[in-house]
Write a protein that holds these residues in place. Structure first.
Motif, mmCIF file in Angstrom:
data_model
loop_
_atom_site.group_PDB
_atom_site.id
_atom_site.type_symbol
_atom_site.label_atom_id
_atom_site.label_comp_id
_atom_site.label_asym_id
_atom_site.label_seq_id
_atom_site.Cartn_x
_atom_site.Cartn_y
_atom_site.Cartn_z
ATOM 1 N N ALA A 58 8.183 33.500 -53.545
ATOM 2 C CA ALA A 58 9.287 33.961 -54.802
ATOM 3 C C ALA A 58 8.338 34.279 -56.022
ATOM 4 O O ALA A 58 7.186 33.690 -56.177
ATOM 5 C CB ALA A 58 10.016 32.620 -55.053
ATOM 6 N N TYR A 59 8.987 35.212 -56.724
ATOM 7 C CA TYR A 59 8.104 35.862 -57.738
ATOM 8 C C TYR A 59 9.088 35.911 -59.056
ATOM 9 O O TYR A 59 10.051 36.300 -59.030
ATOM 10 C CB TYR A 59 7.603 37.305 -57.513
ATOM 11 C CG TYR A 59 7.416 38.177 -58.655
ATOM 12 C CD1 TYR A 59 6.074 37.936 -59.213
ATOM 13 C CD2 TYR A 59 7.882 38.970 -59.160
ATOM 14 C CE1 TYR A 59 5.419 38.674 -60.218
ATOM 15 C CE2 TYR A 59 7.463 39.857 -60.139
ATOM 16 C CZ TYR A 59 6.331 39.816 -60.680
ATOM 17 O OH TYR A 59 5.752 40.523 -61.425
ATOM 18 N N VAL A 60 8.384 35.295 -60.346
ATOM 19 C CA VAL A 60 9.083 35.423 -61.633
ATOM 20 C C VAL A 60 8.394 36.365 -62.490
ATOM 21 O O VAL A 60 7.216 36.120 -62.794
ATOM 22 C CB VAL A 60 9.287 34.280 -62.157
ATOM 23 C CG1 VAL A 60 9.795 34.108 -63.457
ATOM 24 C CG2 VAL A 60 9.824 33.151 -61.379
ATOM 25 N N ALA A 78 20.488 34.251 -54.560
ATOM 26 C CA ALA A 78 19.079 33.868 -54.175
ATOM 27 C C ALA A 78 18.925 33.196 -52.994
ATOM 28 O O ALA A 78 17.916 32.890 -52.054
ATOM 29 C CB ALA A 78 18.149 33.361 -55.193
ATOM 30 N N GLU A 98 14.643 31.690 -58.563
ATOM 31 C CA GLU A 98 13.403 31.608 -57.436
ATOM 32 C C GLU A 98 13.292 30.425 -56.740
ATOM 33 O O GLU A 98 13.109 30.237 -55.383
ATOM 34 C CB GLU A 98 12.185 32.246 -58.292
ATOM 35 C CG GLU A 98 12.137 33.692 -59.016
ATOM 36 C CD GLU A 98 12.867 34.581 -57.659
ATOM 37 O OE1 GLU A 98 12.284 34.862 -56.669
ATOM 38 O OE2 GLU A 98 13.795 35.518 -58.131
ATOM 39 N N ARG A 147 15.452 29.903 -53.811
ATOM 40 C CA ARG A 147 14.910 30.602 -52.291
ATOM 41 C C ARG A 147 14.229 29.690 -51.559
ATOM 42 O O ARG A 147 13.770 29.910 -50.542
ATOM 43 C CB ARG A 147 14.072 31.836 -52.827
ATOM 44 C CG ARG A 147 14.672 32.754 -53.614
ATOM 45 C CD ARG A 147 13.923 33.971 -53.841
ATOM 46 N NE ARG A 147 14.349 34.762 -54.928
ATOM 47 C CZ ARG A 147 15.203 35.909 -54.685
ATOM 48 N NH1 ARG A 147 15.806 36.035 -53.279
ATOM 49 N NH2 ARG A 147 15.498 36.885 -55.568
ATOM 50 N N LEU A 199 5.400 29.938 -55.014
ATOM 51 C CA LEU A 199 5.948 30.479 -56.423
ATOM 52 C C LEU A 199 4.933 31.179 -57.232
ATOM 53 O O LEU A 199 4.150 30.345 -57.521
ATOM 54 C CB LEU A 199 6.655 29.233 -56.901
ATOM 55 C CG LEU A 199 7.459 29.612 -58.423
ATOM 56 C CD1 LEU A 199 8.598 30.553 -58.120
ATOM 57 C CD2 LEU A 199 7.881 28.287 -59.038
#
Length: 211
Positions: A76-78, A97, A144, A147, A152
């Protein structure tokens, strides 16, 4: 601990400008890695490559390069800045999500309500546009985490967060049994939250220096 991701000999060039080359690193389960480096060194770009959102350059002829991940790795990407539609509800952002791993719509919405309540967002019907920058950042991280990732990846997650928000993020990272890679300039956050540091810089022969 098991290894989640291995990068070998990664490079990225835009036009005539080389951001980095020869970068190799690995991420293990429960790692919390802080990624630092000079402005323009390519930290954000490397993070996107790890997230599968951008491709590295092809390796020079005769050299091996690439990314190997554990089977079925969920990342997951922020991003530094979210791209939320301001008219969307908080509930819909988080519930969406979960679509890949929670197939029942009612279950998704209940889980999303709980996730929002845990972060202090008590009105799931509120529009994203009603939130301040700090609360949007909390929403982005919460989405995120929803998910249920193994890894992360976060780009400057403390931007827009006040002290309480940063402390919340530190608690989140400590409580989650997942690996994390964080690009940040926040030295105090690095000292308190990460388990090791990787510096990305062309000054190093292999592109990085690990602490």
């Amino acid at each position: 601990m098991a290894t989640l991701l291995i990068c070998e000999n990664l490079g990225k060039t835009f036009g005539v400008r080389t951001l980095f080359r020869g970068v190799s690193l690995s991420i293990d389960e429960r790692d919390c890695v802080g990624m630092i480096g000079p402005n323009g060194s390519g930290k954000s770009t490397l993070l996107k490559i790890l997230a599968g959102l951008e491709e590295p350059d092809p390796p020079p002829a005769g050299e091996a390069a690439g990314i190997t991940t554990r089977r079925n790795l969920r990342a997951a990407y922020v991003a530094q800045q979210d791209a939320f539609d301001p008219a969307r509800s908080l509930l819909s952002v988080v519930a969406e999500a979960m679509a890949d791993h929670v197939h029942d719509e009612h279950d998704r919405e209940e889980r999303a309500r709980l996730a929002l309540a845990r972060v202090g967002l008590d009105d799931p019907a509120a529009a994203v546009g009603s939130l301040s920058g700090g609360w949007r950042k909390r929403l982005a991280i919460t989405r995120e985490l929803a998910r249920e990732p193994d890894l992360l990846l976060m780009d400057e997650p403390t931007n827009h967060l006040d002290l309480a928000g940063i402390e919340w993020l530190e608690d989140v990272l400590e409580a989650q049994p997942i690996a994390t890679v964080v690009v940040t300039h926040d030295r105090l956050f690095l000292e308190r939250a990460v388990t090791r540091i990787i510096e990305l810089s062309s000054a190093y022969p292999k592109g990085t220096f690990a602490v």
